[in-house]
Design a protein around this motif. Structure first.
Motif, PDB file in Angstrom:
ATOM      1  N   THR A 187       0.846  -1.191   0.000  1.00 27.12           N
ATOM      2  CA  THR A 187       0.000   0.000   0.000  1.00 27.12           C
ATOM      3  C   THR A 187       0.878   1.237   0.000  1.00 27.12           C
ATOM      4  O   THR A 187       2.092   1.155   0.228  1.00 27.12           O
ATOM      5  CB  THR A 187      -0.951   0.034   1.227  1.00 27.12           C
ATOM      6  OG1 THR A 187      -1.924   1.051   1.044  1.00 27.12           O
ATOM      7  CG2 THR A 187      -0.192   0.306   2.508  1.00 27.12           C
ATOM      8  N   ASN A 222      -1.213  -3.823  -4.651  1.00 27.76           N
ATOM      9  CA  ASN A 222      -2.497  -3.669  -3.973  1.00 27.76           C
ATOM     10  C   ASN A 222      -3.259  -2.527  -4.643  1.00 27.76           C
ATOM     11  O   ASN A 222      -2.731  -1.410  -4.784  1.00 27.76           O
ATOM     12  CB  ASN A 222      -2.246  -3.359  -2.488  1.00 27.76           C
ATOM     13  CG  ASN A 222      -3.520  -3.299  -1.667  1.00 27.76           C
ATOM     14  OD1 ASN A 222      -4.564  -2.856  -2.131  1.00 27.76           O
ATOM     15  ND2 ASN A 222      -3.430  -3.728  -0.427  1.00 27.76           N
ATOM     16  N   HIS A 225      -5.774   1.729  -2.902  1.00 25.89           N
ATOM     17  CA  HIS A 225      -5.311   3.057  -2.486  1.00 25.89           C
ATOM     18  C   HIS A 225      -5.257   3.960  -3.713  1.00 25.89           C
ATOM     19  O   HIS A 225      -5.310   3.492  -4.859  1.00 25.89           O
ATOM     20  CB  HIS A 225      -3.945   2.977  -1.797  1.00 25.89           C
ATOM     21  CG  HIS A 225      -2.874   2.345  -2.627  1.00 25.89           C
ATOM     22  ND1 HIS A 225      -2.102   3.058  -3.509  1.00 25.89           N
ATOM     23  CD2 HIS A 225      -2.461   1.060  -2.721  1.00 25.89           C
ATOM     24  CE1 HIS A 225      -1.246   2.245  -4.101  1.00 25.89           C
ATOM     25  NE2 HIS A 225      -1.446   1.028  -3.650  1.00 25.89           N
TER      26      HIS A 225
END
Length: 465
Positions: A187, A222, A225
């Motif tokens: 992240t 990921n 975000h």
């Protein structure tokens, strides 16, 4: 003795010279004279507070076969030595040699939050399939990464390494040293803002991990975000052969469609390529599910059987200091302790308090929050601490203890009625917290490592175990 390196290999890799050396090889490498193993090579690196050259004698007395030392310090030392221009660069050269001889499939992990937990999830999955070498603790910096890489055994089939940074440009040399086949970014969030102009700057620094990818390597990102798109672009620009996304976000290649807590576990449904994959882990929080799914992605890329990977993750729980949950005392009415004492930033604080919101104390017990400063946030620190107010209130905490100077902003935001106690150090607040706890309570301790809340966690364990 299983040889990690022969003396000949050490001298060839480091271009060093031997002095008083009679050993044939070494079985391990260490930079800590207190934790030296038998037949080890002690590397005398100079740190911020200590110089390893001051402990060469202790290391040799404790069983080290030899010490790798810098030439400018060698004249004052006695015993079995490998003398090189610079001991830290000598360690890096040993790391390069270990990587060059290895046939292992390598994965490197970075991120503003979750990198250690994700590393642990990945090593859990890969370790169940074949001999796996992995970074211990959070050895993820300019000396930790080469130390972990230099320790990689010849027979390892997988290697899992964690890469950390505080400044731009720090991950680049680490990833070029590790040369991963798969690079994971967990992240991007407001961490280390003291050293960056923006969160986008942090994202660009994290994307340095793609620079070391082996040809045809895979970038795993990921998607949950705001800077996921930028990371995808930078991975492709760095020459990644494949980019894979995962998370709760629409369009993720590995999409988590449902995640629910029950009986101390998280149960989730993951969809990938038309398949539906049930997943269960022994940890709390949606973020922990995402960390586990990253491990599924890596396993898939390395050809590990999917069912075996899911089975291995069923035993995966939060590591110490990163959400580890303990029940202390009488089984009928224990003290529930959630240890999040190792690190903290805005993203991990929000995730941890979301988990705590779903926790219940025993009948008659209270929910207690102990929050320490989020460090290295620079001028944005006060606002980011104050912004934790809503998460604290939503957590359902009956008592809130705050530790550190930066937490003054949160104390002001919450108001005196909502704050049980606020002190500037862990030592100052420890007795207040301990006196306020009882069996049946649920307590979460969360803060940056520099606040030293781990000491309070230890005291809670000792008091209530």
């Amino acid at each position: 003795m299983a040889s990690l390196f022969t003396v000949g290999e050490i001298l060839a890799a480091t271009e060093g010279r031997a002095e008083g050396l009679t050993a044939d090889g070494v079985s391990s490498i260490s930079i800590d004279s207190r934790e030296i193993g038998p037949d080890a090579l002690f590397v005398a690196i100079k740190g911020d507070r200590f110089d390893g050259h001051d402990f060469v004698g202790t290391a040799l007395a404790n069983g080290a076969r030899a010490a790798l030392v810098s030439a400018d310090k060698a004249g004052a030392l006695e015993g079995a030595l490998v003398v090189v221009p610079d001991a830290l660069e000598g360690l890096r050269n040993l790391a390069r040699a270990a990587r060059a001889r290895s046939n292992a499939r390598i994965v490197a992990v970075t991120g503003s939050a979750g990198k250690t937990t994700t590393k642990e999830a990945i090593r859990t999955v890969l370790g169940a399939a074949a001999p796996t070498h992995f970074s211990i603790k959070s050895f993820n910096n300019h000396w930790g990464v080469p130390l972990m890489l230099a320790r990689m055994p010849r027979e390892a089939q997988f290697g899992v390494f964690e890469l950390g940074m505080n400044h731009a440009g720090e991950i680049s040399p680490l990833t070029r040293l590790v040369r991963p086949h798969v690079a994971v970014v967990t992240t991007v969030a407001a961490a280390h803002l003291e050293f960056f102009d923006s969160i986008e700057g942090i994202a660009r620094a994290k994307a340095e991990i793609f620079e070391g990818l082996e040809p045809g390597g895979v970038a795993v990102i990921n998607a949950d975000h705001d800077h996921a798109g930028l990371l995808v672009e930078m991975a492709r620009a760095s020459g990644a052969g494949k980019v894979v996304t995962y998370g709760f976000a629409e369009g993720a290649d590995w999409r988590i469609e449902r995640a629910e807590a029950a009986d101390g576990h998280m149960h989730a449904v993951v969809r990938h390529g038309g398949a539906t994959i049930p997943l269960s882990i022994k940890a709390q929080g949606r973020h922990m599910v995402a960390n586990a799914v990253a491990a599924l992605v890596v396993a898939e890329e390395f050809g590990v059987n999917r069912d075996a990977a899911v089975s291995a993750l069923a035993q995966f729980g939060a590591p110490e200091g990163r959400g580890e949950t303990s029940r202390l005392g009488p089984p009928a009415k224990p003290l529930l302790l959630i240890d999040e004492s190792y690190n903290a930033n805005s993203a991990s604080m929000a995730a941890a308090m979301d988990v705590f919101a779903g926790q219940s104390a025993a009948p008659g017990g209270r929910k207690v929050l102990v929050l320490g400063d989020m460090l290295e946030l620079g001028e944005k620190g006060p606002a980011l601490h104050a912004a934790l107010k809503d998460a604290v209130l939503a957590s359902g905490a009956d008592a809130v203890y705050l530790v550190g100077s930066s937490m003054a902003a949160l104390a002001d935001a919450l108001g005196p009625q909502a704050v049980t106690d606020h002190k500037f150090t862990t030592d100052e607040i420890a007795q207040s917290v301990l006196a306020g706890l009882a069996y049946g309570d649920a307590v979460m301790v969360k803060g940056s490592n520099g606040v030293r809340l781990s000491g309070l966690v230890k005291q809670i364990r000792e008091r209530f175990a």
